[in-house]
Design an enzyme around this catalytic site. Structure first.
Site, PDB file in Angstrom:
ATOM      1  N   PRO A  35       0.835  -1.215   0.000  1.00 49.69           N
ATOM      2  CA  PRO A  35       0.000   0.000   0.000  1.00 49.69           C
ATOM      3  C   PRO A  35       0.863   1.255   0.000  1.00 49.69           C
ATOM      4  O   PRO A  35       1.982   1.226   0.534  1.00 49.69           O
ATOM      5  CB  PRO A  35      -0.771  -0.090   1.324  1.00 49.69           C
ATOM      6  CG  PRO A  35      -0.505  -1.427   1.896  1.00 49.69           C
ATOM      7  CD  PRO A  35       0.736  -1.972   1.255  1.00 49.69           C
ATOM      8  N   ASP A  36       0.381   2.345  -0.645  1.00 52.54           N
ATOM      9  CA  ASP A  36       1.146   3.585  -0.476  1.00 52.54           C
ATOM     10  C   ASP A  36       0.919   4.071   0.954  1.00 52.54           C
ATOM     11  O   ASP A  36       0.016   3.610   1.652  1.00 52.54           O
ATOM     12  CB  ASP A  36       0.855   4.618  -1.577  1.00 52.54           C
ATOM     13  CG  ASP A  36      -0.560   5.147  -1.571  1.00 52.54           C
ATOM     14  OD1 ASP A  36      -1.008   5.546  -0.497  1.00 52.54           O
ATOM     15  OD2 ASP A  36      -1.203   5.163  -2.630  1.00 52.54           O
ATOM     16  N   PHE A  37       1.783   4.952   1.440  1.00 57.92           N
ATOM     17  CA  PHE A  37       1.774   5.281   2.866  1.00 57.92           C
ATOM     18  C   PHE A  37       0.624   6.218   3.265  1.00 57.92           C
ATOM     19  O   PHE A  37       0.176   6.201   4.385  1.00 57.92           O
ATOM     20  CB  PHE A  37       3.098   5.947   3.259  1.00 57.92           C
ATOM     21  CG  PHE A  37       4.282   5.014   3.302  1.00 57.92           C
ATOM     22  CD1 PHE A  37       4.128   3.655   3.110  1.00 57.92           C
ATOM     23  CD2 PHE A  37       5.544   5.501   3.561  1.00 57.92           C
ATOM     24  CE1 PHE A  37       5.211   2.785   3.153  1.00 57.92           C
ATOM     25  CE2 PHE A  37       6.649   4.651   3.613  1.00 57.92           C
ATOM     26  CZ  PHE A  37       6.484   3.295   3.399  1.00 57.92           C
ATOM     27  N   ARG A  38       0.186   7.037   2.279  1.00 55.73           N
ATOM     28  CA  ARG A  38      -0.749   8.101   2.663  1.00 55.73           C
ATOM     29  C   ARG A  38      -2.220   7.718   2.517  1.00 55.73           C
ATOM     30  O   ARG A  38      -3.083   8.325   3.123  1.00 55.73           O
ATOM     31  CB  ARG A  38      -0.485   9.349   1.800  1.00 55.73           C
ATOM     32  CG  ARG A  38       0.806  10.029   2.128  1.00 55.73           C
ATOM     33  CD  ARG A  38       0.996  11.313   1.336  1.00 55.73           C
ATOM     34  NE  ARG A  38       2.239  11.959   1.725  1.00 55.73           N
ATOM     35  CZ  ARG A  38       3.442  11.620   1.264  1.00 55.73           C
ATOM     36  NH1 ARG A  38       3.562  10.661   0.372  1.00 55.73           N
ATOM     37  NH2 ARG A  38       4.520  12.244   1.682  1.00 55.73           N
ATOM     38  N   GLN A 103      11.415   6.479  -6.182  1.00 55.17           N
ATOM     39  CA  GLN A 103      11.359   6.866  -4.773  1.00 55.17           C
ATOM     40  C   GLN A 103      11.084   5.630  -3.928  1.00 55.17           C
ATOM     41  O   GLN A 103      11.050   5.703  -2.709  1.00 55.17           O
ATOM     42  CB  GLN A 103      10.226   7.874  -4.549  1.00 55.17           C
ATOM     43  CG  GLN A 103      10.396   9.156  -5.320  1.00 55.17           C
ATOM     44  CD  GLN A 103       9.090   9.946  -5.359  1.00 55.17           C
ATOM     45  OE1 GLN A 103       8.766  10.674  -4.434  1.00 55.17           O
ATOM     46  NE2 GLN A 103       8.321   9.799  -6.425  1.00 55.17           N
ATOM     47  N   ASN A 104      10.841   4.504  -4.597  1.00 59.79           N
ATOM     48  CA  ASN A 104      10.481   3.289  -3.864  1.00 59.79           C
ATOM     49  C   ASN A 104      11.714   2.607  -3.289  1.00 59.79           C
ATOM     50  O   ASN A 104      12.820   2.746  -3.789  1.00 59.79           O
ATOM     51  CB  ASN A 104       9.722   2.323  -4.777  1.00 59.79           C
ATOM     52  CG  ASN A 104       8.365   2.877  -5.152  1.00 59.79           C
ATOM     53  OD1 ASN A 104       7.906   3.828  -4.535  1.00 59.79           O
ATOM     54  ND2 ASN A 104       7.742   2.298  -6.153  1.00 59.79           N
ATOM     55  N   ASP A 106      11.465  -0.785  -2.500  1.00 61.72           N
ATOM     56  CA  ASP A 106      11.017  -2.185  -2.457  1.00 61.72           C
ATOM     57  C   ASP A 106      11.761  -3.130  -3.386  1.00 61.72           C
ATOM     58  O   ASP A 106      11.450  -4.319  -3.442  1.00 61.72           O
ATOM     59  CB  ASP A 106       9.504  -2.249  -2.745  1.00 61.72           C
ATOM     60  CG  ASP A 106       9.137  -1.609  -4.082  1.00 61.72           C
ATOM     61  OD1 ASP A 106       9.977  -1.543  -5.001  1.00 61.72           O
ATOM     62  OD2 ASP A 106       7.969  -1.176  -4.211  1.00 61.72           O
ATOM     63  N   HIS A 121      15.583   7.097  -2.546  1.00 60.75           N
ATOM     64  CA  HIS A 121      15.319   6.962  -1.112  1.00 60.75           C
ATOM     65  C   HIS A 121      15.892   5.670  -0.532  1.00 60.75           C
ATOM     66  O   HIS A 121      15.422   5.173   0.481  1.00 60.75           O
ATOM     67  CB  HIS A 121      13.813   7.046  -0.846  1.00 60.75           C
ATOM     68  CG  HIS A 121      13.219   8.370  -1.231  1.00 60.75           C
ATOM     69  ND1 HIS A 121      11.868   8.595  -1.367  1.00 60.75           N
ATOM     70  CD2 HIS A 121      13.809   9.562  -1.531  1.00 60.75           C
ATOM     71  CE1 HIS A 121      11.657   9.857  -1.725  1.00 60.75           C
ATOM     72  NE2 HIS A 121      12.814  10.456  -1.839  1.00 60.75           N
ATOM     73  N   CYS A 129      25.165  -1.680   9.978  1.00 58.08           N
ATOM     74  CA  CYS A 129      25.333  -1.502  11.420  1.00 58.08           C
ATOM     75  C   CYS A 129      25.739  -0.055  11.698  1.00 58.08           C
ATOM     76  O   CYS A 129      26.681   0.464  11.093  1.00 58.08           O
ATOM     77  CB  CYS A 129      26.395  -2.463  11.943  1.00 58.08           C
ATOM     78  SG  CYS A 129      26.787  -2.153  13.678  1.00 58.08           S
ATOM     79  N   THR A 195       3.146   8.512  -8.344  1.00 55.87           N
ATOM     80  CA  THR A 195       3.698   9.369  -7.282  1.00 55.87           C
ATOM     81  C   THR A 195       2.873  10.643  -7.152  1.00 55.87           C
ATOM     82  O   THR A 195       2.499  11.246  -8.154  1.00 55.87           O
ATOM     83  CB  THR A 195       5.190   9.721  -7.512  1.00 55.87           C
ATOM     84  OG1 THR A 195       5.568  10.778  -6.611  1.00 55.87           O
ATOM     85  CG2 THR A 195       5.497  10.140  -8.934  1.00 55.87           C
ATOM     86  N   ALA A 238      -1.617   1.903 -12.842  1.00 65.08           N
ATOM     87  CA  ALA A 238      -0.399   1.796 -13.662  1.00 65.08           C
ATOM     88  C   ALA A 238      -0.246   0.399 -14.249  1.00 65.08           C
ATOM     89  O   ALA A 238       0.203   0.238 -15.386  1.00 65.08           O
ATOM     90  CB  ALA A 238       0.822   2.137 -12.802  1.00 65.08           C
TER      91      ALA A 238
END
Ligand code: NAD
Length: 248
Positions: A35-38, A103-104, A106, A121, A129, A195, A238
């Site tokens: 899922p997208d975050f927003r 920007q993903n 994943d 990102h 570490c 996006t 998409a």
């Protein structure tokens, strides 16, 4: 213009273009089960990013980030590329696409076979570490987190591990940013996919490409605040639109 007219114009633009680049965001991976975050059900409806996803909050209490990260790991580890990721990989194989700026975090573009992927990102499947710098690549750290090791620790020195994905307040990787700018200067057609263009500096890249003469096509489920930069906006999924646009 109707959707069909815009779709045909977009298809022609893709056929004519020689140096396509894509700028992708969370929406391209929604049909892979991330899922997208927003949106409704997204992580940031349940975890305030200021509390759980800033670099400062990570340094204060890394277990907060990893509690949210455990949920993210569960979906990312199970996700497979969808037809939109595959369509972009196919465009690259045909020699028409010169790179993807994503920007993903994943890893799904690489899993789809795309070679030139610039990760603005970072990548969730890499960790390091904070104490000795040992790098962990792949699923191991996240499997440990899913199994309850929060925060995960370094097996070499016991330091706390940090995912290589970029947190708010953390500088973007310089090399990725300069490669992205270079791509925006070279491209003749930018496909902006999934996006909302709310996170900077990624949000500025379509305008940069346009300023250097590129056409811009936006493909998003819903229109957004920055649609003005686009020559064509196609609203829809998409994973349905992109394969039809490129006949993959
Ligand atoms: P965003 O959540 O702000 O916007 C997502 C956009 O995708 C929205 O405009 C939405 O309408 C659209 N969308 C949703 N489903 C779609 C679909 N099936 N097809 C096409 N469009 C669809 O995402 P963002 O702009 O990428 O910014 C969010 C930030 O969160 C990024 O920095 C990213 O690193 C991170 N994030 C990454 C992932 C991932 O790696 N998969 C997932 C969530 C968030």
């Amino acid at each position: 213009m109707t959707f069909e007219e815009d779709f045909l114009r977009a298809k022609e633009m893709i056929e004519r273009a020689e140096k396509i680049c894509a700028l992708t965001g969370a929406g391209i991976s929604v049909d892979s089960g991330i899922p997208d975050f927003r949106s409704e059900g997204g992580l940031w409806r349940r975890y305030d990013p200021l509390e759980y996803a800033t670099y400062e909050s990570f340094l204060e209490d890394p277990s907060k980030f990893w509690t949210m990260g455990r949920e993210l790991a569960r979906v990312i580890l199970d996700a497979k590329p969808n037809d939109a990721h595959l369509a972009l990989a196919e465009l690259e194989r045909r020699g028409k696409l010169i790179g993807i700026i994503t920007q993903n975090i994943d890893n799904l573009h690489q899993a789809a076979g795309s070679k030139k992927v610039i990760e603005l990102h970072g990548n969730y499947l890499r960790a390091y570490c904070m104490k000795c710098g040992k790098v962990y690549v792949g699923e191991e750290v996240h499997r440990r987190v899913v199994n309850g090791e929060i925060p995960p620790h370094c097996d070499a020195c016991g330091g706390v591990l940090k995912s290589e994905s970029i947190l708010f307040g953390e500088p973007l990787p310089e090399k990725a940013m300069s490669e992205a700018i270079e791509l925006c200067r070279k491209t003749d057609l930018m496909l902006v996919v999934g996006t909302s263009l709310t996170v900077y500096p990624a949000a500025y890249l379509p305008q940069l490409a346009k300023d250097h003469g590129a056409k811009v096509i936006i493909i998003n489920l819903h229109g957004g605040n920055r649609d003005g930069v686009a020559d064509i906006v196609l609203e829809g999924r998409a994973s349905v639109i992109l394969p039809q646009l490129v006949d993959s």
